[in-house]
Each structure stands twice: as C-alpha cells, then as structure tokens.
Design a protein around this motif. Structure first.
Motif, short mmCIF file in Angstrom:
data_model
loop_
_atom_site.label_atom_id
_atom_site.label_comp_id
_atom_site.label_asym_id
_atom_site.label_seq_id
_atom_site.Cartn_x
_atom_site.Cartn_y
_atom_site.Cartn_z
N ALA A 116 2.11 9.83 -5.16
CA ALA A 116 2.78 11.30 -4.57
C ALA A 116 3.93 11.47 -5.60
O ALA A 116 4.00 12.77 -6.01
CB ALA A 116 3.31 10.94 -3.32
N GLU A 117 4.88 10.77 -6.05
CA GLU A 117 5.89 10.98 -7.06
C GLU A 117 5.14 11.39 -8.33
O GLU A 117 5.56 12.34 -8.97
CB GLU A 117 6.54 9.76 -7.11
CG GLU A 117 7.85 9.98 -8.21
CD GLU A 117 8.61 8.88 -8.27
OE1 GLU A 117 9.36 8.69 -9.40
OE2 GLU A 117 8.82 7.95 -7.51
N GLN A 118 4.20 10.93 -8.73
CA GLN A 118 3.56 11.31 -10.07
C GLN A 118 2.86 12.51 -9.94
O GLN A 118 2.92 13.36 -10.96
CB GLN A 118 2.42 9.90 -10.35
CG GLN A 118 2.69 8.85 -10.89
CD GLN A 118 3.66 8.65 -12.28
OE1 GLN A 118 4.15 9.96 -12.63
NE2 GLN A 118 3.85 7.67 -12.82
N THR A 149 5.75 19.63 -11.35
CA THR A 149 6.84 20.22 -12.18
C THR A 149 6.43 20.38 -13.58
O THR A 149 6.97 21.29 -13.98
CB THR A 149 7.93 19.17 -11.79
OG1 THR A 149 8.05 18.59 -10.47
CG2 THR A 149 9.23 19.58 -12.06
N ASP A 150 5.89 19.56 -14.34
CA ASP A 150 5.63 19.73 -15.63
C ASP A 150 4.85 20.73 -15.96
O ASP A 150 4.96 21.46 -16.85
CB ASP A 150 5.08 18.42 -16.45
CG ASP A 150 6.11 17.36 -16.37
OD1 ASP A 150 7.30 17.65 -16.59
OD2 ASP A 150 5.75 16.35 -16.94
N MET A 183 0.91 -1.29 0.05
CA MET A 183 -0.11 0.02 -0.04
C MET A 183 0.89 1.34 0.11
O MET A 183 0.32 2.12 -0.66
CB MET A 183 -1.03 -0.04 1.36
CG MET A 183 -2.30 -0.58 1.17
SD MET A 183 -3.12 -0.19 -0.15
CE MET A 183 -4.65 -0.76 -0.12
N ASP A 184 1.98 1.24 0.82
CA ASP A 184 2.88 2.43 0.70
C ASP A 184 3.57 2.73 -0.62
O ASP A 184 3.43 3.66 -0.76
CB ASP A 184 3.70 2.33 2.16
CG ASP A 184 3.30 2.59 3.36
OD1 ASP A 184 2.15 3.13 3.47
OD2 ASP A 184 3.77 2.07 4.32
N GLU A 185 3.70 1.58 -1.20
CA GLU A 185 4.58 1.74 -2.55
C GLU A 185 3.52 2.42 -3.35
O GLU A 185 3.85 3.34 -4.20
CB GLU A 185 4.85 0.38 -3.12
CG GLU A 185 6.00 -0.09 -2.32
CD GLU A 185 6.28 -1.61 -3.01
OE1 GLU A 185 5.52 -1.87 -3.99
OE2 GLU A 185 7.21 -2.26 -2.31
N ASP A 186 2.07 2.32 -3.50
CA ASP A 186 1.18 2.80 -4.28
C ASP A 186 1.11 4.15 -3.84
O ASP A 186 0.76 5.22 -5.07
CB ASP A 186 -0.28 2.37 -4.26
CG ASP A 186 -0.23 0.86 -4.88
OD1 ASP A 186 0.53 0.67 -5.56
OD2 ASP A 186 -1.18 -0.06 -4.47
N LYS A 187 0.87 4.62 -2.59
CA LYS A 187 0.99 5.90 -2.29
C LYS A 187 2.27 6.88 -2.57
O LYS A 187 2.17 7.95 -3.04
CB LYS A 187 0.80 6.13 -0.67
CG LYS A 187 -0.63 5.77 -0.22
CD LYS A 187 -0.60 6.06 1.31
CE LYS A 187 -2.36 5.34 1.71
NZ LYS A 187 -2.18 5.48 3.34
N ASP A 188 3.31 6.28 -2.44
CA ASP A 188 4.47 6.80 -2.77
C ASP A 188 4.39 7.15 -4.36
O ASP A 188 4.94 8.22 -4.74
CB ASP A 188 5.74 6.25 -2.48
CG ASP A 188 5.97 5.82 -0.85
OD1 ASP A 188 5.51 6.72 -0.11
OD2 ASP A 188 6.80 5.00 -0.53
N PHE A 189 4.01 5.98 -5.09
CA PHE A 189 4.06 6.10 -6.45
C PHE A 189 3.21 7.28 -6.96
O PHE A 189 3.43 8.26 -7.89
CB PHE A 189 3.49 4.98 -7.13
CG PHE A 189 3.62 4.92 -8.65
CD1 PHE A 189 4.70 4.89 -9.60
CD2 PHE A 189 2.30 5.02 -9.27
CE1 PHE A 189 4.63 5.03 -10.85
CE2 PHE A 189 2.17 5.23 -10.78
CZ PHE A 189 3.34 5.25 -11.57
#
Length: 173
Positions: free
Chosen positions: A9-11, A17-18, A1-7
C-alpha cells in the motif's frame, strides 16, 4: 501478512505520488513560455533541415526517365513531406509571433506525417545507393530518436534545471 499489505500500500501510494508529480512537471513544462519558444525553435531547425535534405536528395531523380522502387519511394515520400514541412515552417513563424504553440490535432498529424515521410524518403535514398546503407541509416535513425528523447526528457522535465532558466521580469524603471 499485514506487513506485506502495508508495504504494498505504501509503495502504491509512493508510485501515485510520483506519477502526479511527473504529470504536474509535464504540465508546467508545456505551459512554460520559454519552453514553448525553444520547442518552436527546435521545430524550425528540424523542418528546415528535413526540407533542405529532401530537395537535395530528390534533385538527381528529376531528370531520370525511369525510377527503381527505392527511388520511387524516395520521390513519393518527399512529395508528401516537402509541402507539409514548408507549411509547418510558416505555422512556426506564426506561433513564434503569437508566442504560443498550436494545439490543433490536425497540426500534430501533419507533424508526424511530414517527419515520418521525410525519414522514409531519406532511408529510401540511402537504400537506392546501397541496401546496407539504407539499413544502417534506418537503425541509427531510431537510435538518434532515442538519444534526442532521452536528453529531452532529462532536461525538459527536470524542474530544478528548468527553474534556473525561466525568464525574469525586468526591473521597474
């Protein structure tokens, strides 16, 4: 679950930024004097062409005693468009002399009304000749706007491309 949230958040961060980079490129392009000169040149071409087309298209209707609905729409649309296009051509001459484009909201509305009513007038003229011709002109006109917009966005906001054409300072004597 944390990986999905991190992903996610990064996206989200990459998207922000874009978006900021694109916003900055748009601001840079808008403040670029060379781009403003080109916009004024293109506007002169558009306004002059539309005014000339309007004068040519309206001429046959000047001697008619009775106009059908499509002819009446054409004449009224160009009655709105031609004076505005003439005023915009004069304004562009002033902008060219001053080396800057007007940022007036009133001018923005006048541009939209002038170009829109010219488009309506030409469409109505084709419609007067043939309903099929009017529909085809209308459809292809929207495609043409998309083509121009696509080319404009790809060329104007590509900073690598634009940087090659920035005016260079003359060497000191």
């Amino acid at each position: 679950m944390d990986e999905d949230k991190d992903f996610l958040a990064e996206q989200a961060h990459l998207t922000e930024t874009d978006a900021e980079r694109i916003r900055q490129e748009v601001e840079d392009a808008a403040s670029d004097p060379a781009a403003q000169v080109e916009w004024i040149r293109q506007s002169n071409l558009i306004y002059g062409g539309l005014a000339a087309a309007g004068l040519v298209v309206v001429q046959p209707f000047l001697t008619e005693t009775s106009l059908g609905p499509s002819a009446m729409v054409c004449v009224i649309a160009f009655a709105v468009s031609i004076p505005l296009l003439a005023a915009l051509l004069v304004l562009n001459r002033q902008e060219e002399f001053r080396h800057r484009a007007s940022k007036s909201p009133f001018v923005g509305v006048a541009k939209a009304v002038a170009q829109g009513s010219a488009f309506v007038g030409i469409t109505a003229a084709f419609w007067h000749i043939s309903m099929v011709a009017g529909i085809v002109f209308l459809a292809v006109g929207f495609v043409a706007v998309g083509v121009h917009s696509s080319g404009y966005v790809r060329l104007e906001y590509d900073s690598k491309f634009r940087s090659r054409f920035r005016p260079r300072k003359a060497p000191e004597a």
